[in-house]
Design a protein around this motif. Structure first.
Motif, PDB file in Angstrom:
ATOM      1  N   THR A  40       1.208  -1.278  -0.149  1.00 32.93           N
ATOM      2  CA  THR A  40      -0.108   0.011  -0.272  1.00 32.93           C
ATOM      3  C   THR A  40       0.847   1.161   0.063  1.00 32.93           C
ATOM      4  OG1 THR A  40      -0.291  -0.400   2.341  1.00 32.93           O
ATOM      5  CG2 THR A  40      -2.198  -1.229   0.934  1.00 32.93           C
ATOM      6  N   ASP A  41       1.939   1.472   0.112  1.00 35.54           N
ATOM      7  CA  ASP A  41       2.682   2.191   0.160  1.00 35.54           C
ATOM      8  C   ASP A  41       2.722   2.904  -0.971  1.00 35.54           C
ATOM      9  OD1 ASP A  41       3.741   2.317   2.994  1.00 35.54           O
ATOM     10  OD2 ASP A  41       5.837   1.259   1.868  1.00 35.54           O
ATOM     11  N   ASN A  42       3.401   4.282  -1.638  1.00 33.36           N
ATOM     12  CA  ASN A  42       3.600   5.145  -2.727  1.00 33.36           C
ATOM     13  C   ASN A  42       5.291   4.995  -3.007  1.00 33.36           C
ATOM     14  OD1 ASN A  42       4.726   7.194  -1.864  1.00 33.36           O
ATOM     15  ND2 ASN A  42       2.880   7.833  -1.634  1.00 33.36           N
ATOM     16  N   VAL A  43       4.846   5.593  -4.329  1.00 30.48           N
ATOM     17  CA  VAL A  43       6.324   5.298  -5.528  1.00 30.48           C
ATOM     18  C   VAL A  43       7.573   6.016  -3.963  1.00 30.48           C
ATOM     19  CG1 VAL A  43       6.497   7.179  -6.167  1.00 30.48           C
ATOM     20  CG2 VAL A  43       7.730   4.987  -6.414  1.00 30.48           C
ATOM     21  N   ASP A  44       7.322   7.124  -3.670  1.00 35.14           N
ATOM     22  CA  ASP A  44       7.870   8.225  -2.355  1.00 35.14           C
ATOM     23  C   ASP A  44       7.926   7.331  -1.199  1.00 35.14           C
ATOM     24  OD1 ASP A  44       8.088   9.995  -4.747  1.00 35.14           O
ATOM     25  OD2 ASP A  44       6.613  10.472  -3.773  1.00 35.14           O
ATOM     26  N   PHE A  88       7.868  -4.129  -7.958  1.00 35.90           N
ATOM     27  CA  PHE A  88       8.590  -4.200  -7.395  1.00 35.90           C
ATOM     28  C   PHE A  88       8.312  -5.387  -6.086  1.00 35.90           C
ATOM     29  CE2 PHE A  88      10.320  -2.989  -3.096  1.00 35.90           C
ATOM     30  CZ  PHE A  88      11.660  -3.398  -3.416  1.00 35.90           C
ATOM     31  N   TYR A  89       7.225  -4.619  -5.471  1.00 38.20           N
ATOM     32  CA  TYR A  89       6.519  -5.569  -4.279  1.00 38.20           C
ATOM     33  C   TYR A  89       6.549  -7.082  -5.128  1.00 38.20           C
ATOM     34  CZ  TYR A  89       3.743  -6.672   0.052  1.00 38.20           C
ATOM     35  OH  TYR A  89       3.608  -7.302   1.042  1.00 38.20           O
ATOM     36  N   GLU A  90       5.943  -7.548  -6.266  1.00 35.58           N
ATOM     37  CA  GLU A  90       5.559  -8.385  -6.561  1.00 35.58           C
ATOM     38  C   GLU A  90       7.349 -10.013  -6.290  1.00 35.58           C
ATOM     39  OE1 GLU A  90       3.197 -10.826  -7.766  1.00 35.58           O
ATOM     40  OE2 GLU A  90       1.777  -9.110  -6.241  1.00 35.58           O
ATOM     41  N   SER A 102       9.039 -15.536   5.955  1.00 39.83           N
ATOM     42  CA  SER A 102       7.891 -16.406   6.616  1.00 39.83           C
ATOM     43  C   SER A 102       6.916 -15.128   5.575  1.00 39.83           C
ATOM     44  CB  SER A 102       7.743 -15.557   7.825  1.00 39.83           C
ATOM     45  OG  SER A 102       6.275 -15.412   8.114  1.00 39.83           O
ATOM     46  N   VAL A 103       5.930 -16.230   4.917  1.00 38.64           N
ATOM     47  CA  VAL A 103       5.221 -15.390   3.708  1.00 38.64           C
ATOM     48  C   VAL A 103       4.051 -14.396   4.572  1.00 38.64           C
ATOM     49  CG1 VAL A 103       3.315 -15.750   2.277  1.00 38.64           C
ATOM     50  CG2 VAL A 103       5.281 -17.820   3.004  1.00 38.64           C
ATOM     51  N   SER A 104       4.189 -14.507   6.326  1.00 35.51           N
ATOM     52  CA  SER A 104       2.985 -14.009   7.135  1.00 35.51           C
ATOM     53  C   SER A 104       3.270 -12.523   6.738  1.00 35.51           C
ATOM     54  CB  SER A 104       2.753 -15.083   8.088  1.00 35.51           C
ATOM     55  OG  SER A 104       4.139 -14.395   8.573  1.00 35.51           O
ATOM     56  N   SER A 105       4.682 -12.258   6.785  1.00 31.89           N
ATOM     57  CA  SER A 105       5.263 -10.938   6.624  1.00 31.89           C
ATOM     58  C   SER A 105       5.223 -10.795   5.467  1.00 31.89           C
ATOM     59  CB  SER A 105       6.798 -11.190   6.933  1.00 31.89           C
ATOM     60  OG  SER A 105       7.472 -11.403   6.494  1.00 31.89           O
ATOM     61  N   VAL A 106       5.186 -11.505   4.255  1.00 33.72           N
ATOM     62  CA  VAL A 106       4.615 -10.276   2.965  1.00 33.72           C
ATOM     63  C   VAL A 106       3.161 -10.445   3.231  1.00 33.72           C
ATOM     64  CG1 VAL A 106       4.912 -10.578   0.670  1.00 33.72           C
ATOM     65  CG2 VAL A 106       6.348 -12.046   2.776  1.00 33.72           C
ATOM     66  N   ALA A 107       2.768  -8.876   3.084  1.00 30.85           N
ATOM     67  CA  ALA A 107       1.366  -8.327   2.817  1.00 30.85           C
ATOM     68  C   ALA A 107       0.693  -9.022   1.714  1.00 30.85           C
ATOM     69  CB  ALA A 107       1.012  -7.326   3.991  1.00 30.85           C
ATOM     70  N   GLU A 108      -0.282  -9.082   1.688  1.00 32.30           N
ATOM     71  CA  GLU A 108      -0.978  -9.162   0.021  1.00 32.30           C
ATOM     72  C   GLU A 108      -2.161  -8.007   0.219  1.00 32.30           C
ATOM     73  OE1 GLU A 108      -1.428 -11.847  -1.971  1.00 32.30           O
ATOM     74  OE2 GLU A 108       0.766 -12.857  -0.082  1.00 32.30           O
ATOM     75  N   VAL A 109      -1.861  -7.916  -1.041  1.00 29.95           N
ATOM     76  CA  VAL A 109      -3.168  -6.428  -1.664  1.00 29.95           C
ATOM     77  C   VAL A 109      -4.052  -7.340  -1.892  1.00 29.95           C
ATOM     78  CG1 VAL A 109      -3.217  -5.236  -3.622  1.00 29.95           C
ATOM     79  CG2 VAL A 109      -1.064  -5.448  -2.889  1.00 29.95           C
ATOM     80  N   GLU A 110      -5.871  -7.354  -1.807  1.00 25.01           N
ATOM     81  CA  GLU A 110      -6.963  -7.829  -1.504  1.00 25.01           C
ATOM     82  C   GLU A 110      -7.288  -7.027  -2.338  1.00 25.01           C
ATOM     83  OE1 GLU A 110      -8.822  -9.371   1.455  1.00 25.01           O
ATOM     84  OE2 GLU A 110      -6.826 -10.141   3.054  1.00 25.01           O
TER      85      GLU A 110
END
Length: 118
Positions: A40-44, A88-90, A102-110
């Motif tokens: 959810t972070d923007n590019v800046d 980048f996030y992907e 840990s996959v749980s530390s990798v937030a998913e975009v819903e």
């Protein structure tokens, strides 16, 4: 040496994305767990987090600067900032999974795809 304040955030994010795709994964193994970015972070925000992260990782920072230099003047002008962050996030998520983090530390975009009609 540090990343220039004049460097466009899009180039910083795209540059690290390319490094994550092209460099051997073991070079990032001990460093990726502390790179705290969110989908959810923007590019800046992502670029600022990368710059902060690189401050204590001079070899990665140097490689990133070289990658940005190779991009030239335009570099990422044709891509929307949101697309650069998404890609980048992907890539980051894929590398974290490959490292066994840990996959749980990798937030998913819903996304809300629930369409209701009256």
């Amino acid at each position: 040496m540090s990343l220039s304040d004049n460097t466009k955030p899009e180039k910083i994010v795209a540059g690290l994305n390319k490094l994550l795709k092209t460099c051997p994964l073991y070079l990032f193994a001990e460093h990726l767990p502390v790179l705290d970015v969110s989908a959810t972070d923007n590019v800046d925000i992502v670029a600022e987090k990368i710059k902060d992260w690189c401050e204590t990782r001079p070899q990665i920072e140097q490689n990133l600067e070289n990658e940005i230099d190779q991009m030239g003047a335009g570099g990422t002008d044709s891509d929307a900032p949101e697309e650069i962050v998404r890609e980048f996030y992907e890539t980051l998520k894929e590398n974290q999974i490959r490292l066994g983090l840990s996959v749980s530390s990798v937030a998913e975009v819903e996304t809300d795809t629930d369409e209701t009609t009256d």
